[in-house]
Motif scaffolding. Sequence first.
Motif, PDB file in Angstrom:
ATOM      1  N   ALA A  71       0.876  -1.253  -0.220  1.00 51.99           N
ATOM      2  CA  ALA A  71      -0.003   0.168   0.000  1.00 51.99           C
ATOM      3  C   ALA A  71       0.898   1.120   0.069  1.00 51.99           C
ATOM      4  O   ALA A  71       0.530   2.063  -0.672  1.00 51.99           O
ATOM      5  CB  ALA A  71      -0.979  -0.023   1.129  1.00 51.99           C
ATOM      6  N   LEU A  80      -4.805  -3.284  -2.937  1.00 52.28           N
ATOM      7  CA  LEU A  80      -3.724  -2.564  -1.968  1.00 52.28           C
ATOM      8  C   LEU A  80      -2.823  -1.772  -2.827  1.00 52.28           C
ATOM      9  O   LEU A  80      -2.236  -0.838  -2.292  1.00 52.28           O
ATOM     10  CB  LEU A  80      -3.062  -3.328  -1.160  1.00 52.28           C
ATOM     11  N   LEU A  85      -8.534   1.844   2.808  1.00 52.12           N
ATOM     12  CA  LEU A  85      -7.455   0.918   3.195  1.00 52.12           C
ATOM     13  C   LEU A  85      -7.528   0.401   4.534  1.00 52.12           C
ATOM     14  O   LEU A  85      -6.993  -0.852   4.762  1.00 52.12           O
ATOM     15  CB  LEU A  85      -6.338   1.911   2.955  1.00 52.12           C
TER      16      LEU A  85
END
Length: 332
Positions: free
Chosen positions: A168, A193, A297
């Motif tokens: 990420a 991600l 996220l």
Amino acid sequence: METYQALTVDWKDSRLAAEIREYAMNDLPEGEVTIRVAYSGVNYKDGLASIPEGKIVRHYPHVPGIDLAGTVIASSDPAFREGDEVLVTGYGLGVSHPGGFSQVARVPAAWVVPLPPGLSAKAAMAIGTAGFTAALSVHRLEENGLAPGQGPVLVSGATGGVGSWAVAMLARSGYEVTASSRKSAEADYLKGLGAGGAISPADLESPDNRPLSRERWAGAVDPVGGPFLPGVLGSVRYGGSVALSGLTGGTDYAATVFPFILRGVNLLGIDSVQCPMGLRRTVWSRIASEWRPDDALLEAVSHEIALSELPDALAQVLQGRMRGRAVVALSR
């Protein structure tokens, strides 16, 4: 508060068992800063602390948890005041010192990091040692010349805590990311991600065990180590670096010096435990700004559990069954 609860690992009928125990405030260890813990996180090292084979804890009973975030409720050090939001990762926390799986913790002031602006306690623990290690890995790679546009960056063990955050963070910084995981069913998770593609660890092996193969990676984040590390080192481009932070693949690897002396490859050791406080604050500042996770996220990489669910979570992380991060809610 007169009492608090903590997950405690102790010998019971000739085996280590984890259970929730109640303690009095005068049971707290020595330290300048007392913290009401809001959240902690589950790490592989915490799993090791719960089994005799882990060999990282010398004395039981023991409270594991190498991460915590919460609010200062007392401090004898002028650097911290009641009401300050703080976090602690690494040093002796959860290993030689009672850890974060506790509603209250007391620690040395030298271990405490002010919670960076813009980062909540829960988000900090969704990141935790795993995310800090990933961020430290990327930071060190960039210090050694890595920059977007140089080619794909490999992340091994990509569905774990360090790997997930590394994917990420690299993607947010504009890197082309290739994720390696033995969990083929998690390809969509990794692409969510930010990974551009996902490969099997078997794809990292060197053909015929050659010390050098074609140059594939501008750099690599490796929280796994073990038998696939030689193949990674042998396929990093000239002058590139591998940031090595873990041993879930084993502590030994069979390699040659050729990647280092013929391609100028760097093997960077990443230590999040004794990381100097100046560097620690710099990396947490980057996490809270350019790498700060949004709600989507956080939801993708972490899930919340209760203190009572910790024993099962520790088993999951040891067995490699945990995706991302489990965040433990401790406030009451």
